[in-house]
Write a protein that holds these residues in place. Structure first.
Motif, PDB file in Angstrom:
ATOM      1  N   GLY A  56      -2.326 -11.760  18.281  1.00  0.00           N
ATOM      2  CA  GLY A  56      -2.455 -13.211  18.278  1.00  0.00           C
ATOM      3  C   GLY A  56      -3.893 -13.695  18.282  1.00  0.00           C
ATOM      4  N   VAL A  57      -4.856 -12.779  18.435  1.00  0.00           N
ATOM      5  CA  VAL A  57      -6.278 -13.147  18.332  1.00  0.00           C
ATOM      6  C   VAL A  57      -6.608 -13.116  16.848  1.00  0.00           C
ATOM      7  CG1 VAL A  57      -8.642 -12.513  18.912  1.00  0.00           C
ATOM      8  CG2 VAL A  57      -6.830 -12.203  20.597  1.00  0.00           C
ATOM      9  N   ASN A  58      -6.776 -14.294  16.261  1.00  0.00           N
ATOM     10  CA  ASN A  58      -6.898 -14.388  14.805  1.00  0.00           C
ATOM     11  C   ASN A  58      -8.310 -14.621  14.302  1.00  0.00           C
ATOM     12  OD1 ASN A  58      -4.060 -14.166  14.547  1.00  0.00           O
ATOM     13  ND2 ASN A  58      -3.868 -16.303  15.104  1.00  0.00           N
ATOM     14  N   LEU A  59      -9.184 -15.107  15.157  1.00  0.00           N
ATOM     15  CA  LEU A  59     -10.545 -15.412  14.730  1.00  0.00           C
ATOM     16  C   LEU A  59     -11.407 -14.158  14.791  1.00  0.00           C
ATOM     17  CD1 LEU A  59     -11.023 -18.711  16.757  1.00  0.00           C
ATOM     18  CD2 LEU A  59     -10.560 -18.508  14.320  1.00  0.00           C
ATOM     19  N   PRO A  60     -12.516 -14.134  14.060  1.00  0.00           N
ATOM     20  CA  PRO A  60     -13.476 -13.040  14.264  1.00  0.00           C
ATOM     21  C   PRO A  60     -13.919 -13.052  15.725  1.00  0.00           C
ATOM     22  CG  PRO A  60     -14.050 -14.311  12.324  1.00  0.00           C
ATOM     23  CD  PRO A  60     -12.958 -15.062  13.034  1.00  0.00           C
ATOM     24  N   ILE A  61     -14.016 -11.898  16.340  1.00  0.00           N
ATOM     25  CA  ILE A  61     -14.334 -11.811  17.764  1.00  0.00           C
ATOM     26  C   ILE A  61     -15.449 -10.796  17.989  1.00  0.00           C
ATOM     27  CG2 ILE A  61     -12.416 -10.197  18.076  1.00  0.00           C
ATOM     28  CD1 ILE A  61     -12.134 -11.154  20.943  1.00  0.00           C
ATOM     29  N   LYS A  62     -16.340 -11.104  18.913  1.00  0.00           N
ATOM     30  CA  LYS A  62     -17.382 -10.168  19.337  1.00  0.00           C
ATOM     31  C   LYS A  62     -16.939  -9.585  20.668  1.00  0.00           C
ATOM     32  CE  LYS A  62     -22.241  -9.665  20.507  1.00  0.00           C
ATOM     33  NZ  LYS A  62     -22.500  -8.506  19.708  1.00  0.00           N
TER      34      LYS A  62
END
Length: 88
Positions: A56-62
């Motif tokens: 469910g984490v859809n954005l680019p993530i650092k």
């Protein structure tokens, strides 16, 4: 732990020290606004489950981690699209 926190964007747990973590299953499930995560002091050597930790984490993530432990966390991190992983 943070499952369903849809407004959570930045989480810096770099000062949160653990002796060992055994279960991270669905820890950030559906945190679909998450763009930064620092878990660099988490000891994941004893991790038995990280299933669906980032579903469910859809954005680019650092993500900042000390190391990816025994491979269970690494598998889940690799499932994220456009992820920037920094190991320290």
């Amino acid at each position: 732990m943070f499952s369903g926190c849809i407004k959570l964007k930045y989480l810096d747990m770099g000062d949160f020290r653990t002796i060992h973590i055994e279960n991270m299953k669905k820890m950030f499930y559906n945190c679909n606004s998450l763009v930064f995560l620092n878990i660099s002091n988490f000891n994941t050597n004893f991790l038995s489950s990280a299933d669906n930790i980032f579903t469910g984490v859809n954005l680019p993530i650092k993500v900042i981690v000390k190391h990816v432990g025994n491979g269970k966390l690494e598998k889940e991190l690799k499932s994220l699209n456009r992820t920037n992983i920094t190991e320290i």
